[in-house]
Design an enzyme around this catalytic site. Structure first.
Site, PDB file in Angstrom:
ATOM      1  N   CYS A 141     -36.542 -10.891   6.759  1.00 26.19           N
ATOM      2  CA  CYS A 141     -35.674 -12.072   5.740  1.00 26.19           C
ATOM      3  C   CYS A 141     -36.414 -12.758   7.188  1.00 26.19           C
ATOM      4  O   CYS A 141     -36.645 -12.984   8.437  1.00 26.19           O
ATOM      5  CB  CYS A 141     -34.661 -11.496   6.800  1.00 26.19           C
ATOM      6  SG  CYS A 141     -33.100 -12.200   7.091  1.00 26.19           S
ATOM      7  N   GLN A 241     -22.891 -19.974  19.054  1.00 21.70           N
ATOM      8  CA  GLN A 241     -24.015 -21.126  18.055  1.00 21.70           C
ATOM      9  C   GLN A 241     -24.265 -20.260  17.816  1.00 21.70           C
ATOM     10  O   GLN A 241     -25.806 -19.011  18.471  1.00 21.70           O
ATOM     11  CB  GLN A 241     -24.293 -22.259  18.676  1.00 21.70           C
ATOM     12  CG  GLN A 241     -23.812 -22.927  19.824  1.00 21.70           C
ATOM     13  CD  GLN A 241     -22.470 -23.716  18.346  1.00 21.70           C
ATOM     14  OE1 GLN A 241     -22.841 -24.084  16.965  1.00 21.70           O
ATOM     15  NE2 GLN A 241     -21.285 -23.718  19.286  1.00 21.70           N
ATOM     16  N   PHE A 268     -11.170 -26.107  23.299  1.00 21.71           N
ATOM     17  CA  PHE A 268     -12.002 -24.556  22.380  1.00 21.71           C
ATOM     18  C   PHE A 268     -13.336 -24.386  22.966  1.00 21.71           C
ATOM     19  O   PHE A 268     -14.586 -24.033  22.575  1.00 21.71           O
ATOM     20  CB  PHE A 268     -12.020 -25.070  21.177  1.00 21.71           C
ATOM     21  CG  PHE A 268     -10.950 -25.704  20.252  1.00 21.71           C
ATOM     22  CD1 PHE A 268      -9.782 -24.956  19.800  1.00 21.71           C
ATOM     23  CD2 PHE A 268     -10.203 -27.124  20.428  1.00 21.71           C
ATOM     24  CE1 PHE A 268      -8.756 -24.991  19.036  1.00 21.71           C
ATOM     25  CE2 PHE A 268      -9.056 -27.073  20.090  1.00 21.71           C
ATOM     26  CZ  PHE A 268      -8.229 -26.492  19.327  1.00 21.71           C
ATOM     27  N   CYS A 362     -17.630 -27.413  12.378  1.00 24.32           N
ATOM     28  CA  CYS A 362     -17.698 -26.314  11.701  1.00 24.32           C
ATOM     29  C   CYS A 362     -17.221 -26.594  10.009  1.00 24.32           C
ATOM     30  O   CYS A 362     -17.666 -25.913   9.019  1.00 24.32           O
ATOM     31  CB  CYS A 362     -17.587 -25.059  12.144  1.00 24.32           C
ATOM     32  SG  CYS A 362     -15.992 -24.359  12.031  1.00 24.32           S
TER      33      CYS A 362
HETATM   34  C1  LIG Z   1     -16.188 -23.390  16.858  1.00 24.57           C
HETATM   35  S1  LIG Z   1     -15.870 -21.968  18.481  1.00 24.57           S
HETATM   36  C2  LIG Z   1     -16.229 -22.813  19.827  1.00 24.57           C
HETATM   37  C3  LIG Z   1     -16.927 -21.850  21.058  1.00 24.57           C
HETATM   38  C4  LIG Z   1     -18.067 -23.062  22.026  1.00 24.57           C
HETATM   39  N1  LIG Z   1     -17.604 -24.369  21.911  1.00 24.57           N
HETATM   40  C5  LIG Z   1     -19.208 -22.944  21.674  1.00 24.57           C
HETATM   41  O1  LIG Z   1     -19.596 -23.458  20.955  1.00 24.57           O
HETATM   42  O2  LIG Z   1     -20.019 -22.063  22.124  1.00 24.57           O
HETATM   43  C6  LIG Z   1     -14.228 -22.520  18.158  1.00 24.57           C
HETATM   44  C7  LIG Z   1     -13.332 -21.857  19.584  1.00 24.57           C
HETATM   45  O3  LIG Z   1     -12.313 -21.860  19.435  1.00 24.57           O
HETATM   46  C8  LIG Z   1     -11.715 -20.296  19.849  1.00 24.57           C
HETATM   47  N2  LIG Z   1      -9.943 -20.445  19.330  1.00 24.57           N
HETATM   48  C9  LIG Z   1     -10.092 -20.687  18.305  1.00 24.57           C
HETATM   49  N3  LIG Z   1      -8.312 -20.635  17.790  1.00 24.57           N
HETATM   50  C10 LIG Z   1      -8.105 -21.000  19.195  1.00 24.57           C
HETATM   51  C11 LIG Z   1      -6.152 -21.735  19.295  1.00 24.57           C
HETATM   52  N4  LIG Z   1      -5.430 -21.466  18.934  1.00 24.57           N
HETATM   53  N5  LIG Z   1      -6.410 -22.230  20.876  1.00 24.57           N
HETATM   54  C12 LIG Z   1      -7.562 -22.203  21.197  1.00 24.57           C
HETATM   55  N6  LIG Z   1      -8.766 -22.387  21.294  1.00 24.57           N
HETATM   56  C13 LIG Z   1      -9.177 -21.472  19.642  1.00 24.57           C
HETATM   57  C14 LIG Z   1     -12.196 -19.618  19.182  1.00 24.57           C
HETATM   58  O4  LIG Z   1     -12.032 -18.529  19.912  1.00 24.57           O
HETATM   59  C15 LIG Z   1     -13.567 -20.178  19.571  1.00 24.57           C
HETATM   60  O5  LIG Z   1     -14.272 -19.496  21.060  1.00 24.57           O
END
Ligand SMILES: C[S@@+](CC[C@H](N)C(=O)[O-])C[C@H]1O[C@@H](n2cnc3c(N)ncnc32)[C@H](O)[C@@H]1O
Length: 405
Positions: A141, A241, A268, A362
């Site tokens: 891959c 990521q 988040f 995303c």
């Molecule tokens: C796209 S990830 C980004 C995480 C981090 N910012 C990173 O770059 O590694 C989205 C994050 O939102 C959290 N999440 C999902 N639903 C949520 C909610 N209702 N309230 C708070 N956090 C939430 C997930 O657990 C995840 O860690």
């Protein structure tokens, strides 16, 4: 046989002709023919190829469903992703500077989820085939970091001891600071003998950590990730990521937006991908729904020592977004929600005095929806930067800078 001219790429990366007719693995401008079943063209033949058609670099591309766009030049893929972002923005009449796409190199994915299944002769591990449940072995891959490829053999070995004959297991493999960090879902229920076999497999394969249905079975080292000046040990199988290149790109963009800020809310926040770099010049309050992730983040901060203040909170930001009174102490709010976006939090930001928002997304569709709310409440969308960590797929991420006028 019918003949068609491809006019554009759809959201899944397939070519679309007038009709609409969907033709897999074709490119805009190409003249193609094939058998039309409803709106799907099958047995596709390329009569007139696009100048952007290239020989797929990976030998698995024909059968594997992991990539959708290896037959297209890098320039076409980068423009396609920027166009997906522009289309989402224009659906809400949003106009801004869309910067050129930043794309992660080949062989740079540091995490991947492989499917694995026992067979009569042993086990098979890889990605699902294109539009099929068949597992395609992807030993060469070109997506994943080469150091991740041994996880395919590990996945097979784990299936032999821990999966039932019929069920498919999902093996998430991540490169950590001290080796392979493996997290398995869908295996047999844990019992004494299975625990012993899994602990032995951890030794045999030199794994850093092995988790089974979320429970850590054995750890030979620290399965850490480095964010800014801290080392954080994320919970098994948790969000990270996809590439280091993508992570650094997103961090640099967030840092650009937060330049000069003294106090930042990282919403988040995950395990602190943005929080720790931001500590170089700001105090940070990190809010995340998963309490295990905030615990990992807090432990990483304590272990690093000597960093600026970092507070954290496990909180469901869909149900209990930060309120204007809580937001008022922050110069910038960073939001990086899951695909559903951050409608509830954005509504509170609108009511607050927050002047700058760094929105990492995303999903261009929910980004545009939330951004339209902010813009109609007086924010300006200064720029958007597409970031492609999932090269050769149709997926795209982005960062947008919003400032209150
Ligand atoms: C796209 S990830 C980004 C995480 C981090 N910012 C990173 O770059 O590694 C989205 C994050 O939102 C959290 N999440 C999902 N639903 C949520 C909610 N209702 N309230 C708070 N956090 C939430 C997930 O657990 C995840 O860690």
């Amino acid at each position: 046989m019918t003949q068609h001219t491809i006019i554009r790429l759809g959201h899944q990366g397939d070519g679309i002709a007038e009709g609409p007719v969907f033709a897999p693995r074709t490119l805009p401008g190409e003249v193609v023919s094939g058998t039309l079943n409803d709106s799907q063209l099958t047995d596709v033949r390329i009569d007139v190829p696009s100048d952007d058609r290239v020989a797929a670099p990976c030998r698995h591309y024909k059968s594997c469903g992991g990539c959708q766009l290896q037959h297209a030049s890098d320039a076409l893929v980068a423009d396609f992703k920027a166009d997906v972002v522009k289309a989402a923005l224009s659906a809400h009449r949003l106009e801004t500077d869309v910067r050129p796409t930043l794309t992660s190199p080949a062989q740079s994915r540091r995490r991947a989820t492989f499917s694995v299944k026992r067979t009569k002769k042993g086990a098979t591990a890889g990605f699902h085939g294109r539009a099929s449940g068949v597992i395609v072995e992807v030993t060469d891959c070109l997506l994943v970091d080469r150091a991740l490829l041994p996880a395919l053999e590990v996945a097979k070995a784990l299936a032999l001891v821990g999966s039932s004959r019929k069920a498919e297991m999902s093996v998430s493999a991540t490169l950590s600071g001290e080796g392979l960090d493996i997290s398995v879902q869908g295996g047999k229920p844990l019992d004494g003998p299975l625990r012993i076999q899994l602990a032995q497999a951890t030794e045999t394969h030199g794994l850093c950590r092995l988790a089974w249905d979320g429970e850590v079975i054995a750890a030979r080292g620290q399965a850490f990730q480095t964010f800014g000046a801290a080392r954080v040990v994320p919970p098994p199988g948790t969000f990270l990521q996809a590439t280091v290149h993508g992570e650094h790109s997103l961090q640099a963009l967030v840092m650009e937006i937060c330049a000069g800020a003294r106090s930042v809310a990282d919403l988040f926040a995950g395990c602190g991908t943005f929080s720790f770099p931001l500590l170089a010049h700001a105090e940070v309050h990190a809010v995340e729904g998963d309490a295990e992730m905030t615990a990992a983040l807090a432990a990483g901060w304590r272990a690093a020592g000597g960093l600026r203040p970092l507070t954290s909170e496990a909180r469901d930001l869909f149900r209990r977004p930060l309120l204007p009174d809580e937001l008022k102490r922050f110069d910038v709010v960073v939001i990086d929600p899951p695909r559903a976006g951050a409608a509830a939090q954005v509504a509170q930001i609108i009511e607050s005095t927050v002047k700058t928002v760094a929105y990492v997304s995303c999903n261009p569709v929910t980004f545009a929806r939330d951004t339209a709310q902010l813009v109609s409440a007086g924010f300006a969308l200064e720029w958007v930067q597409p970031v492609d960590q999932f090269r050769w797929s149709s997926h795209v991420e982005l960062v947008g800078k919003l400032t209150r006028l």
